[in-house]
Design a protein around this motif. Structure first.
Motif, PDB file in Angstrom:
ATOM      1  N   VAL A  15       0.837  -1.093   0.038  1.00  0.00           N
ATOM      2  CA  VAL A  15       0.125  -0.027  -0.005  1.00  0.00           C
ATOM      3  C   VAL A  15       0.780   1.142   0.067  1.00  0.00           C
ATOM      4  N   ASN A  16       0.822   2.241  -1.052  1.00  0.00           N
ATOM      5  CA  ASN A  16       1.332   3.314  -1.072  1.00  0.00           C
ATOM      6  C   ASN A  16       0.616   4.509  -0.182  1.00  0.00           C
ATOM      7  N   PRO A  17       1.267   4.957   0.745  1.00  0.00           N
ATOM      8  CA  PRO A  17       0.484   5.989   1.552  1.00  0.00           C
ATOM      9  C   PRO A  17      -0.108   7.100   0.755  1.00  0.00           C
ATOM     10  N   TYR A  18       0.637   7.589  -0.334  1.00  0.00           N
ATOM     11  CA  TYR A  18       0.168   8.716  -1.146  1.00  0.00           C
ATOM     12  C   TYR A  18      -1.174   8.255  -1.660  1.00  0.00           C
ATOM     13  N   TRP A  19      -1.452   6.928  -2.298  1.00  0.00           N
ATOM     14  CA  TRP A  19      -2.608   6.587  -2.894  1.00  0.00           C
ATOM     15  C   TRP A  19      -3.613   6.611  -1.598  1.00  0.00           C
ATOM     16  N   LEU A  20      -3.374   6.198  -0.521  1.00  0.00           N
ATOM     17  CA  LEU A  20      -4.130   5.753   0.427  1.00  0.00           C
ATOM     18  C   LEU A  20      -4.657   7.153   0.957  1.00  0.00           C
ATOM     19  N   VAL A  21      -3.809   8.254   0.976  1.00  0.00           N
ATOM     20  CA  VAL A  21      -4.192   9.428   1.632  1.00  0.00           C
ATOM     21  C   VAL A  21      -5.405  10.164   0.391  1.00  0.00           C
ATOM     22  N   THR A  22      -4.678   9.974  -1.007  1.00  0.00           N
ATOM     23  CA  THR A  22      -5.710  10.469  -2.187  1.00  0.00           C
ATOM     24  C   THR A  22      -7.293   9.710  -1.952  1.00  0.00           C
ATOM     25  N   ILE A  23      -7.134   8.421  -1.873  1.00  0.00           N
ATOM     26  CA  ILE A  23      -8.474   7.676  -1.722  1.00  0.00           C
ATOM     27  C   ILE A  23      -9.268   8.147  -0.721  1.00  0.00           C
ATOM     28  N   VAL A  24      -8.676   8.305   0.342  1.00  0.00           N
ATOM     29  CA  VAL A  24      -9.462   8.891   1.704  1.00  0.00           C
ATOM     30  C   VAL A  24     -10.058  10.398   1.621  1.00  0.00           C
ATOM     31  N   ALA A  25      -9.111  11.097   0.705  1.00  0.00           N
ATOM     32  CA  ALA A  25      -9.679  12.525   0.487  1.00  0.00           C
ATOM     33  C   ALA A  25     -10.624  12.655  -0.466  1.00  0.00           C
ATOM     34  N   VAL A  26     -10.462  11.783  -1.467  1.00  0.00           N
ATOM     35  CA  VAL A  26     -11.786  11.677  -2.567  1.00  0.00           C
ATOM     36  C   VAL A  26     -13.101  11.335  -2.058  1.00  0.00           C
ATOM     37  N   PHE A  27     -12.740  10.108  -1.008  1.00  0.00           N
ATOM     38  CA  PHE A  27     -14.061   9.790  -0.314  1.00  0.00           C
ATOM     39  C   PHE A  27     -14.603  10.674   0.461  1.00  0.00           C
ATOM     40  N   PHE A  28     -13.787  11.469   1.071  1.00  0.00           N
ATOM     41  CA  PHE A  28     -14.687  12.705   1.867  1.00  0.00           C
ATOM     42  C   PHE A  28     -15.179  13.677   0.982  1.00  0.00           C
ATOM     43  N   PHE A  30     -16.661  13.288  -1.441  1.00  0.00           N
ATOM     44  CA  PHE A  30     -17.757  12.810  -2.132  1.00  0.00           C
ATOM     45  C   PHE A  30     -18.874  12.845  -1.140  1.00  0.00           C
ATOM     46  N   THR A  31     -18.611  12.607   0.160  1.00  0.00           N
ATOM     47  CA  THR A  31     -19.584  12.207   1.159  1.00  0.00           C
ATOM     48  C   THR A  31     -19.729  13.055   2.254  1.00  0.00           C
ATOM     49  N   ALA A  32     -18.752  13.767   2.912  1.00  0.00           N
ATOM     50  CA  ALA A  32     -18.627  14.670   3.910  1.00  0.00           C
ATOM     51  C   ALA A  32     -19.303  16.130   3.551  1.00  0.00           C
ATOM     52  N   GLY A  33     -19.872  16.460   4.666  1.00  0.00           N
ATOM     53  CA  GLY A  33     -19.902  17.684   4.684  1.00  0.00           C
ATOM     54  C   GLY A  33     -21.386  18.307   3.691  1.00  0.00           C
ATOM     55  N   ASP A  34     -21.810  19.693   3.893  1.00  0.00           N
ATOM     56  CA  ASP A  34     -22.982  19.994   3.257  1.00  0.00           C
ATOM     57  C   ASP A  34     -22.462  20.195   1.721  1.00  0.00           C
ATOM     58  N   SER A  35     -21.328  20.640   1.484  1.00  0.00           N
ATOM     59  CA  SER A  35     -21.000  20.828   0.109  1.00  0.00           C
ATOM     60  C   SER A  35     -20.189  19.886  -0.699  1.00  0.00           C
ATOM     61  N   ASN A  36     -20.632  18.611  -0.519  1.00  0.00           N
ATOM     62  CA  ASN A  36     -20.108  17.580  -1.081  1.00  0.00           C
ATOM     63  C   ASN A  36     -20.610  17.378  -2.640  1.00  0.00           C
ATOM     64  N   LEU A  37     -19.763  16.634  -3.387  1.00  0.00           N
ATOM     65  CA  LEU A  37     -20.099  16.349  -4.853  1.00  0.00           C
ATOM     66  C   LEU A  37     -21.422  15.768  -5.363  1.00  0.00           C
ATOM     67  N   TYR A  38     -22.066  15.017  -4.419  1.00  0.00           N
ATOM     68  CA  TYR A  38     -23.183  14.547  -4.781  1.00  0.00           C
ATOM     69  C   TYR A  38     -24.356  15.411  -4.724  1.00  0.00           C
ATOM     70  N   LYS A  39     -24.307  16.227  -3.471  1.00  0.00           N
ATOM     71  CA  LYS A  39     -25.280  17.288  -3.266  1.00  0.00           C
ATOM     72  C   LYS A  39     -25.270  18.293  -4.228  1.00  0.00           C
ATOM     73  N   ARG A  40     -23.769  18.770  -4.889  1.00  0.00           N
ATOM     74  CA  ARG A  40     -23.683  19.721  -5.810  1.00  0.00           C
ATOM     75  C   ARG A  40     -24.277  19.462  -7.205  1.00  0.00           C
ATOM     76  N   TYR A  41     -24.251  18.091  -7.512  1.00  0.00           N
ATOM     77  CA  TYR A  41     -24.633  17.446  -8.780  1.00  0.00           C
ATOM     78  C   TYR A  41     -26.026  17.535  -8.655  1.00  0.00           C
ATOM     79  N   THR A  42     -26.905  17.162  -7.636  1.00  0.00           N
ATOM     80  CA  THR A  42     -28.209  17.193  -7.505  1.00  0.00           C
ATOM     81  C   THR A  42     -28.818  18.705  -7.467  1.00  0.00           C
ATOM     82  N   TYR A  43     -28.171  19.664  -6.995  1.00  0.00           N
ATOM     83  CA  TYR A  43     -28.531  20.896  -7.112  1.00  0.00           C
ATOM     84  C   TYR A  43     -28.506  21.422  -8.398  1.00  0.00           C
ATOM     85  N   ASP A  44     -27.175  21.242  -9.235  1.00  0.00           N
ATOM     86  CA  ASP A  44     -26.954  21.569 -10.683  1.00  0.00           C
ATOM     87  C   ASP A  44     -28.202  21.035 -11.549  1.00  0.00           C
ATOM     88  N   GLU A  45     -28.512  19.828 -11.219  1.00  0.00           N
ATOM     89  CA  GLU A  45     -29.458  19.295 -11.717  1.00  0.00           C
ATOM     90  C   GLU A  45     -30.988  19.986 -11.634  1.00  0.00           C
TER      91      GLU A  45
END
Length: 101
Positions: A15-28, A30-45
């Motif tokens: 496991v490369n630690p840089y990839w692990l940090v990148t994957i965790v950051a991308v996960f957050f 997409f999912t964490a907070g009020d301005s995550n990417l999923y909500k932004r997509y639904t608002y744009d729609e």
């Protein structure tokens, strides 16, 4: 216990630690907070749908404004509209309504 430690060391080396940090950051993002990417997509729609509705209603307003202007300026058009929509008639006329089955 040594088998678990060997397995852990083996997995950690792959496991490369840089990839692990990148994957965790991308996960957050997409999912964490009020301005995550999923909500932004639904608002744009929703915004796209509302803009389509705005265009539709602006076209309807233009069409109805033209009809209203025609009714205000054309006496024959106003008479025809009143006869068709409100079943108005002149005093010496007879109107026959035909109902469709």
């Amino acid at each position: 216990m040594t088998r678990i430690k060997d397995f852990y060391d083996k997995c950690r080396s792959r496991v490369n630690p840089y990839w692990l940090v990148t994957i965790v950051a991308v996960f957050f993002t997409f999912t964490a907070g009020d301005s995550n990417l999923y909500k932004r997509y639904t608002y744009d729609e929703k915004i796209r749908n509302l803009e389509k509705e705005i265009k539709y209603y602006q076209q309807e307003i233009e069409i109805n404004s033209k009809k209203l202007n025609d009714l205000r300026t054309d006496k024959e058009g106003l008479e025809r509209f009143a006869r068709e929509e409100y079943f108005m008639k002149k005093p010496n006329e007879d109107i026959y309504l035909i109902k469709k089955k």
